[in-house]
Enzyme design. Sequence first.
Site, PDB file in Angstrom:
ATOM      1  N   HIS A   1     -33.584  70.385 -10.002  1.00 58.48           N
ATOM      2  CA  HIS A   1     -34.361  71.903  -9.287  1.00 58.48           C
ATOM      3  C   HIS A   1     -35.948  71.458 -10.812  1.00 58.48           C
ATOM      4  O   HIS A   1     -36.436  73.161 -11.103  1.00 58.48           O
ATOM      5  CB  HIS A   1     -33.594  73.033  -9.996  1.00 58.48           C
ATOM      6  CG  HIS A   1     -32.381  73.484  -9.079  1.00 58.48           C
ATOM      7  ND1 HIS A   1     -31.258  74.103  -8.731  1.00 58.48           N
ATOM      8  CD2 HIS A   1     -32.772  72.760  -8.048  1.00 58.48           C
ATOM      9  CE1 HIS A   1     -30.818  73.715  -7.526  1.00 58.48           C
ATOM     10  NE2 HIS A   1     -31.309  73.174  -7.018  1.00 58.48           N
TER      11      HIS A   1
ATOM     12  N   GLU B   1     -31.578  76.121   2.204  1.00 55.43           N
ATOM     13  CA  GLU B   1     -30.045  76.144   1.586  1.00 55.43           C
ATOM     14  C   GLU B   1     -30.625  77.078   0.035  1.00 55.43           C
ATOM     15  O   GLU B   1     -30.238  77.913  -0.820  1.00 55.43           O
ATOM     16  CB  GLU B   1     -29.477  74.802   0.967  1.00 55.43           C
ATOM     17  CG  GLU B   1     -28.012  74.596   0.862  1.00 55.43           C
ATOM     18  CD  GLU B   1     -28.451  75.004  -1.510  1.00 55.43           C
ATOM     19  OE1 GLU B   1     -26.790  74.815  -1.610  1.00 55.43           O
ATOM     20  OE2 GLU B   1     -29.417  74.173  -1.302  1.00 55.43           O
ATOM     21  N   GLU B   2     -31.814  76.174  -0.709  1.00 57.31           N
ATOM     22  CA  GLU B   2     -31.624  76.684  -2.715  1.00 57.31           C
ATOM     23  C   GLU B   2     -32.533  78.157  -2.445  1.00 57.31           C
ATOM     24  O   GLU B   2     -32.254  78.370  -3.720  1.00 57.31           O
ATOM     25  CB  GLU B   2     -32.852  76.098  -2.996  1.00 57.31           C
ATOM     26  CG  GLU B   2     -32.835  74.179  -2.620  1.00 57.31           C
ATOM     27  CD  GLU B   2     -31.994  73.509  -3.872  1.00 57.31           C
ATOM     28  OE1 GLU B   2     -31.285  74.930  -4.517  1.00 57.31           O
ATOM     29  OE2 GLU B   2     -31.156  72.192  -4.141  1.00 57.31           O
TER      30      GLU B   2
ATOM     31  N   ASP C   1     -31.267  66.032  -5.190  1.00 58.74           N
ATOM     32  CA  ASP C   1     -30.871  67.607  -4.572  1.00 58.74           C
ATOM     33  C   ASP C   1     -32.022  67.737  -3.920  1.00 58.74           C
ATOM     34  O   ASP C   1     -33.036  68.485  -4.000  1.00 58.74           O
ATOM     35  CB  ASP C   1     -31.142  68.130  -6.029  1.00 58.74           C
ATOM     36  CG  ASP C   1     -30.300  70.106  -5.210  1.00 58.74           C
ATOM     37  OD1 ASP C   1     -29.377  70.148  -3.802  1.00 58.74           O
ATOM     38  OD2 ASP C   1     -30.041  70.421  -5.818  1.00 58.74           O
TER      39      ASP C   1
ATOM     40  N   HIS D   1     -29.177  69.898   3.160  1.00 58.81           N
ATOM     41  CA  HIS D   1     -29.985  71.127   2.919  1.00 58.81           C
ATOM     42  C   HIS D   1     -31.333  69.942   2.872  1.00 58.81           C
ATOM     43  O   HIS D   1     -31.024  68.826   2.320  1.00 58.81           O
ATOM     44  CB  HIS D   1     -30.097  71.897   2.372  1.00 58.81           C
ATOM     45  CG  HIS D   1     -29.986  71.218   0.294  1.00 58.81           C
ATOM     46  ND1 HIS D   1     -31.235  71.309   0.174  1.00 58.81           N
ATOM     47  CD2 HIS D   1     -29.194  71.282  -0.109  1.00 58.81           C
ATOM     48  CE1 HIS D   1     -30.955  71.087  -1.264  1.00 58.81           C
ATOM     49  NE2 HIS D   1     -29.332  71.256  -1.484  1.00 58.81           N
TER      50      HIS D   1
ATOM     51  N   ASP E   1     -24.372  67.058   0.133  1.00 54.13           N
ATOM     52  CA  ASP E   1     -25.233  67.822  -0.490  1.00 54.13           C
ATOM     53  C   ASP E   1     -25.473  66.822  -2.730  1.00 54.13           C
ATOM     54  O   ASP E   1     -23.937  67.300  -2.907  1.00 54.13           O
ATOM     55  CB  ASP E   1     -25.279  69.461  -0.550  1.00 54.13           C
ATOM     56  CG  ASP E   1     -26.388  69.442  -1.612  1.00 54.13           C
ATOM     57  OD1 ASP E   1     -27.221  68.845  -2.374  1.00 54.13           O
ATOM     58  OD2 ASP E   1     -26.436  71.344  -1.455  1.00 54.13           O
TER      59      ASP E   1
HETATM   60  N1  BES Z   1     -27.094  70.659  -3.991  1.00 55.75           N
HETATM   61  C1  BES Z   1     -27.325  72.038  -5.196  1.00 55.75           C
HETATM   62  C2  BES Z   1     -25.084  72.810  -5.633  1.00 55.75           C
HETATM   63  C3  BES Z   1     -24.361  71.912  -6.488  1.00 55.75           C
HETATM   64  C4  BES Z   1     -25.920  71.843  -7.277  1.00 55.75           C
HETATM   65  C5  BES Z   1     -23.494  71.417  -6.244  1.00 55.75           C
HETATM   66  C6  BES Z   1     -24.810  71.049  -8.603  1.00 55.75           C
HETATM   67  C7  BES Z   1     -22.967  71.099  -7.616  1.00 55.75           C
HETATM   68  C8  BES Z   1     -23.089  70.746  -8.764  1.00 55.75           C
HETATM   69  C9  BES Z   1     -27.372  73.187  -4.490  1.00 55.75           C
HETATM   70  O1  BES Z   1     -28.756  73.085  -3.900  1.00 55.75           O
HETATM   71  C10 BES Z   1     -28.149  74.209  -5.516  1.00 55.75           C
HETATM   72  O2  BES Z   1     -28.690  74.231  -5.898  1.00 55.75           O
HETATM   73  N2  BES Z   1     -26.874  75.830  -4.967  1.00 55.75           N
HETATM   74  C11 BES Z   1     -27.214  76.702  -5.775  1.00 55.75           C
HETATM   75  C12 BES Z   1     -26.950  77.933  -4.819  1.00 55.75           C
HETATM   76  C13 BES Z   1     -26.914  78.373  -3.533  1.00 55.75           C
HETATM   77  C14 BES Z   1     -26.370  79.564  -2.994  1.00 55.75           C
HETATM   78  C15 BES Z   1     -28.337  79.037  -3.915  1.00 55.75           C
HETATM   79  C16 BES Z   1     -26.981  76.394  -6.748  1.00 55.75           C
HETATM   80  O3  BES Z   1     -25.935  75.625  -6.901  1.00 55.75           O
HETATM   81  O4  BES Z   1     -27.806  77.364  -7.934  1.00 55.75           O
HETATM   82 ZN    ZN Z   2     -29.903  72.885  -5.141  1.00 55.36          ZN
END
Ligand code: BES
Ligand code: ZN
Length: 380
Positions: free
Chosen positions: A341, A232-233, A198, A181, A260
């Site tokens: 984040h 994605e976020e 990220d 993403h 990612d």
């Molecule tokens: N890169 C993260 C996912 C992640 C975080 C994987 C930490 C492994 C460890 C991704 O960009 C993210 O923040 N995903 C969200 C969920 C999404 C469906 C909004 C999350 O993990 O909170």
């Molecule tokens: Zn993220």
Amino acid sequence: MQEQWIVFDNDATGSLITALATDARLGARAIARFSPELETALHETFHYEKHRCGGYTLHLSRAAAEVEAANPFYSDNYLNRPLAVPCRIDQQADVVPALELVDTEHIIGTIECLQDMGTRYYDSDAGQDAALELEARWSDYGIGRSDFSVTRFEHPWKQDSVIASIKGAALPGEIVVIGGHLDSINKCNQSVAPGADDNASGIAAVSEVLRVVLAYGFRPQRTLQFMAYAAEEVGLRGSCAIAEEYKRAAKNVVAALQLDMTGFSGSPHDMYFVNDYVSRPLTDFLKKLIGEYNRQGPHEITFGDTDCGYACSDHVAWTRVGVPAAFPFEALFSDYNKEIHTARDLLRKLDKTGTKQACFAKLGIEFMMEISTSRTAMER
Ligand code: BES
Ligand code: ZN
């Protein structure tokens, strides 16, 4: 049975999460009806109790929620299903010299460029500037090749997704995808979201795979597509839109690799394969690739296994529509980079030499070149 609609007040949202977690242990999913204001409360409680954003999906109708809860592609049956493309590893004569072209400085340069854009928030002008910048970079890599194109996939928000394609010489209708993403987020101040780990680190690795495959002059038998997903976020929205559109148009994606977060060395191994919401045979194939190219000599990559526990990244957009997907990650899930984040997700927390990120680019090169072209795959 009588249909029950449960509406939780703000202060009861925690109970809902407990109920959902209990159901999840039993292997079930739960559906609840929400008012939009409660979504914010749920989101905050999730952050506080589970230290993450995802773990639930919002749907605009009960019917849509039921379809998702009953999605057969999340079942072990599907996740264990053998790949449609039988893959032997037999492109060593091209893969080994191509791997030599991986340039860690180039990877770091891409991360710096993206983190310095301020924010790549999906519905901001800067987020779209990032898409245009990437489109320009990717187009430069393939100047002069008639089988190469870069397009933008538009969405109902400001940031586009970006897709580069190298058309397959023999089986152009069979598509191999690598992606990550492009957007970033800062839960406190969306104008400062450098997102170096990220996911500038994943986009930099995807970009390096594209640059190397083109610089080497590789001609794939199947079509290769490189994707930078928007949004994605905020719930895998860009990747889900693309996966759904591909499904609708009957485009045949044979496998998808997700990158990612590739830059933070939080655990002993170079990478960890996420084991939930992924294709097990595809994940096994990637491990075999690492073993083979460790033996051949161009790298010495170590790996382990981990679980996200929820639909944590864009690989799920592909899994969701029945496409085999895999997700190698930078660390054990429990050791991930806690600065993501925030305004502190900067290159200075990552491997500044680019060696860690290069492991992911190398695996990406092996995956794209082998699965698109191995002789066994062609004989099928
Ligand atoms: N890169 C993260 C996912 C992640 C975080 C994987 C930490 C492994 C460890 C991704 O960009 C993210 O923040 N995903 C969200 C969920 C999404 C469906 C909004 C999350 O993990 O909170
Ligand atoms: Zn993220």
